[in-house]
Design an enzyme around this catalytic site. Structure first.
Site, mmCIF file in Angstrom:
data_model
loop_
_atom_site.group_PDB
_atom_site.id
_atom_site.type_symbol
_atom_site.label_atom_id
_atom_site.label_comp_id
_atom_site.label_asym_id
_atom_site.label_seq_id
_atom_site.Cartn_x
_atom_site.Cartn_y
_atom_site.Cartn_z
ATOM 1 N N HIS A 1 56.148 43.525 45.312
ATOM 2 C CA HIS A 1 54.877 44.250 45.310
ATOM 3 C C HIS A 1 53.805 43.303 44.782
ATOM 4 C CE1 HIS A 1 51.719 46.994 44.624
ATOM 5 N NE2 HIS A 1 51.883 47.090 43.312
ATOM 6 N N CYS B 1 52.708 52.643 44.033
ATOM 7 C CA CYS B 1 52.983 51.265 44.483
ATOM 8 C C CYS B 1 54.428 51.076 44.941
ATOM 9 C CB CYS B 1 52.661 50.266 43.369
ATOM 10 S SG CYS B 1 50.947 50.342 42.853
ATOM 11 N N ASN C 1 45.766 44.380 44.912
ATOM 12 C CA ASN C 1 46.855 45.364 44.917
ATOM 13 C C ASN C 1 46.535 46.465 45.925
ATOM 14 O OD1 ASN C 1 48.754 47.315 44.375
ATOM 15 N ND2 ASN C 1 48.522 47.214 42.144
HETATM 16 N N1 ACO Z 1 36.574 41.059 33.530
HETATM 17 C C1 ACO Z 1 36.397 40.542 32.321
HETATM 18 N N2 ACO Z 1 36.981 41.044 31.224
HETATM 19 C C2 ACO Z 1 37.799 42.087 31.370
HETATM 20 C C3 ACO Z 1 38.043 42.682 32.624
HETATM 21 C C4 ACO Z 1 37.377 42.110 33.729
HETATM 22 N N3 ACO Z 1 37.555 42.597 34.979
HETATM 23 N N4 ACO Z 1 38.908 43.688 32.471
HETATM 24 C C5 ACO Z 1 39.215 43.754 31.182
HETATM 25 N N5 ACO Z 1 38.541 42.796 30.497
HETATM 26 C C6 ACO Z 1 38.566 42.505 29.074
HETATM 27 C C7 ACO Z 1 39.049 43.647 28.249
HETATM 28 O O1 ACO Z 1 38.002 44.572 27.999
HETATM 29 C C8 ACO Z 1 39.510 42.949 26.991
HETATM 30 O O2 ACO Z 1 38.403 42.690 26.198
HETATM 31 P P1 ACO Z 1 38.469 42.874 24.590
HETATM 32 O O3 ACO Z 1 39.547 41.923 24.153
HETATM 33 O O4 ACO Z 1 37.088 42.495 24.169
HETATM 34 O O5 ACO Z 1 38.822 44.296 24.377
HETATM 35 C C9 ACO Z 1 40.035 41.621 27.506
HETATM 36 O O6 ACO Z 1 39.500 41.467 28.816
HETATM 37 C C10 ACO Z 1 41.536 41.512 27.551
HETATM 38 O O7 ACO Z 1 42.057 42.669 28.176
HETATM 39 P P2 ACO Z 1 43.596 42.854 28.358
HETATM 40 O O8 ACO Z 1 43.813 44.210 28.959
HETATM 41 O O9 ACO Z 1 44.349 42.531 27.115
HETATM 42 O O10 ACO Z 1 43.919 41.721 29.410
HETATM 43 P P3 ACO Z 1 45.294 41.380 30.102
HETATM 44 O O11 ACO Z 1 45.627 39.974 29.874
HETATM 45 O O12 ACO Z 1 46.345 42.393 29.790
HETATM 46 O O13 ACO Z 1 44.925 41.510 31.637
HETATM 47 C C11 ACO Z 1 45.263 43.095 33.421
HETATM 48 C C12 ACO Z 1 44.510 42.755 32.139
HETATM 49 C C13 ACO Z 1 44.914 42.047 34.453
HETATM 50 C C14 ACO Z 1 44.830 44.468 33.879
HETATM 51 C C15 ACO Z 1 46.784 43.051 33.148
HETATM 52 O O14 ACO Z 1 47.086 43.801 32.008
HETATM 53 C C16 ACO Z 1 47.564 43.566 34.298
HETATM 54 O O15 ACO Z 1 47.584 42.982 35.373
HETATM 55 N N6 ACO Z 1 48.293 44.692 34.125
HETATM 56 C C17 ACO Z 1 49.075 45.268 35.193
HETATM 57 C C18 ACO Z 1 48.221 46.257 35.856
HETATM 58 C C19 ACO Z 1 48.577 46.496 37.267
HETATM 59 O O16 ACO Z 1 48.904 45.628 38.036
HETATM 60 N N7 ACO Z 1 48.503 47.773 37.628
HETATM 61 C C20 ACO Z 1 48.627 48.155 38.958
HETATM 62 C C21 ACO Z 1 49.481 49.288 39.154
HETATM 63 S S1 ACO Z 1 51.086 49.037 38.602
HETATM 64 C C22 ACO Z 1 51.585 47.862 39.536
HETATM 65 O O17 ACO Z 1 51.225 47.825 40.676
HETATM 66 C C23 ACO Z 1 52.463 46.913 38.949
#
Ligand code: ACO
Length: 321
Positions: A248, A112, A278
Site C-alpha cells: 500500500h 486502505c 495515498n
Molecule cells: N507541513 C509542515 N509541517 C507539518 C505538516 C505539513 N504538511 N504536517 C504536520 N506538520 C508539523 C506538525 O504540526 C508538527 O509540528 P510541531 O512539532 O510544531 O507540533 C511536526 O510537523 C511534526 O509532526 P509529526 O506528526 O510528529 O511528524 P511525523 O514525522 O510523524 O510525520 C506524517 C507526519 C507524515 C503524517 C507521518 O506520521 C505519517 O506518515 N503517518 C502515517 C499516516 C498515514 O499514512 N496515514 C494514512 C492512512 S493509514 C495508511 O494508509 C497507512
C-alpha cells in the site's frame, strides 16, 4: 483451483496538485512533504468526476489487457470508502457502465486495506467455483473527504483507481490471503460524520479525514511486518522466496520500513507513492499494474501484496503471477 491474474489496469485523473501548489494553500513545504512521506504530487478528480468514473477507466484497461469480452465477467467487487452514492453500490454502477447484467456486484469497505480485502473475497468465490472470472477494483476520490485547510492530512492523499481481473485456473495464482481488523483504534484515523452519525455535519472538519499520524505510522510498520511473517509461514516460505513487494502506497518511510524487515531492497519494492500520494484502496492495484506493464513483474514470480488502513484493517496476499 486457483485465481490467476489475467489483466490489470490503473487510472489517475488528469489534474495534478504538486507540493508547490500546496505551499500556497497551507503552511507546508515541498521539502517537509518529501522528507516525511516521499510524496511529490497527487492527482485530483475534476468537478463532477466520480469514483465510478475512475473505476470504469481502470476496469476497461484491465479488460483490454486480458483480451476478454466484459460480458464473461461473473463477479464485480469494488473496494471504496468514497462511493458515488450511499446506494446503489459503486460496483452496481460500474456493472451498468460495463454493460454487464445479472452477476453479483457489491462494494467492500476497509479503507486502505480495501483492495486486499476485496481480492481475498473474490479469491474465495473463485476457489469454491462460484465465480470463474472476477473483476476486483480499488477506486477512490479521497479529495472529497479531505480538509484542504488541514496540513496534517491534506498533503497525504490523492484520487485514483486500479483494477485486477482474476480467472479460475488449475495453475497457481493467488496462494493465500490474510485479512484482519481491530476496531479499538477508531479514533486514530477516521471521518467523524457519516450517513447515520452526524448526518447533518456542516463543518468541513467533521466531513473529512482526521488522523493521529504518528500513532498510525508506528502501528502500520509493526502490523505490516507481522502480516508478512504470517503470510510466509502459512505458505512454508522464506523471505528470500519473495520476488516483489507490492505495498500500500501511504508513505515511503512505511514502505521501506516493511521492505527492510523483509530484507528486500528498493529494487524489489514497487514504489509509486511519489506520483500519486495515498489513494487508499486504489494504491495496491495501481502499483501492481504499473510494475506488470513496465515488465518488472514477470510471469512465475512471487509477489507479496500488503496494506494497512483505517479500522484498523490490514491484510496481505501472496501471489504466483
Ligand atoms: N507541513 C509542515 N509541517 C507539518 C505538516 C505539513 N504538511 N504536517 C504536520 N506538520 C508539523 C506538525 O504540526 C508538527 O509540528 P510541531 O512539532 O510544531 O507540533 C511536526 O510537523 C511534526 O509532526 P509529526 O506528526 O510528529 O511528524 P511525523 O514525522 O510523524 O510525520 C506524517 C507526519 C507524515 C503524517 C507521518 O506520521 C505519517 O506518515 N503517518 C502515517 C499516516 C498515514 O499514512 N496515514 C494514512 C492512512 S493509514 C495508511 O494508509 C497507512
Amino acid at each position: 483451483m486457483y485465481s490467476r491474474i489475467i489483466g490489470t489496469g490503473g487510472y489517475l485523473p488528469e489534474k495534478i496538485l504538486t507540493n508547490l501548489d500546496l505551499e500556497s494553500m497551507v503552511e507546508t513545504s515541498d521539502e517537509w512533504i518529501r522528507e516525511r512521506t516521499g510524496i511529490q504530487q497527487r492527482h485530483i478528480a475534476a468537478d463532477g468526476q466520480t469514483t465510478c468514473d475512475l473505476a470504469e477507466q481502470a476496469s476497461n484497461r484491465a479488460i483490454e489487457m486480458a483480451g476478454i469480452d466484459a460480458s464473461t465477467i461473473d463477479l464485480i467487487i469494488v473496494a471504496t470508502t468514497t462511493p458515488d452514492k450511499t446506494f446503489p453500490s459503486t460496483a452496481c454502477l460500474l456493472q451498468q457502465r460495463l454493460n454487464i447484467h445479472g452477476c453479483p456486484a457489491f462494494d467492500v469497505q476497509a479503507v486502505c486495506s480495501g483492495f486486499v480485502y476485496a481480492l481475498s473475497v473474490a479469491d474465495q468465490f473463485v476457489k469454491t467455483g462460484m465465480s470463474k472470472r472476477a473483476l476486483v477494483v480499488g477506486a477512490e476520490t479521497l479529495s472529497r473527504i479531505t480538509d484542504w485547510s488541514d496540513r496534517n492530512t491534506c498533503v497525504l492523499f490523492g484520487d485514483g483507481a486500479g483494477a485486477v481481473l482474476l480467472e479460475a485456473s488449475e495453475e497457481p495464482g493467488i496462494l493465500s490471503t490474510h485479512i484482519h481488523a481491530d476496531g479499538q483504534y477508531e479514533e486514530l484515523l477516521h471521518v467523524p460524520s457519516g450517513v447515520s452519525k452526524l448526518p447533518s455535519a456542516d463543518t468541513v472538519a467533521e466531513r473529512s479525514m482526521q488522523m493521529k499520524g504518528n500513532e498510525v505510522f508506528k502501528m502500520a510498520v509493526n502490523t505490516l511486518s507481522r502480516i508478512a511473517k504470517e503470510t510466509l509461514e502459512a505458505n512454508g516460505m522464506q523471505k528470500e522466496d519473495i520476488d516483489w513487494l507490492v505495498p500500500h502506497q501511504a508513505n515511503l518511510r512505511i514502505i521501506m520500513g516493511t521492505a527492510k524487515k523483509l530484507k528486500l531492497t528498493e529494487d524489489q519494492t514497487v514504489i509509486t507513492v511519489h506520483k500519486h500520494a495515498n489513494t487508499s484502496s486504489a494504491s495496491v492495484p495501481m502499483a501492481l499494474d504499473e510494475a506488470i506493464r513496465d515488465g518488472r513483474i514477470q510471469r512465475g514470480q512471487t509477489l507479496l501484496l500488503e496494506a494497512f488502513g483505517g479500522g484498523f484493517t490490514w491484510g496481505s496476499a501472496l501471489i504466483k503471477y
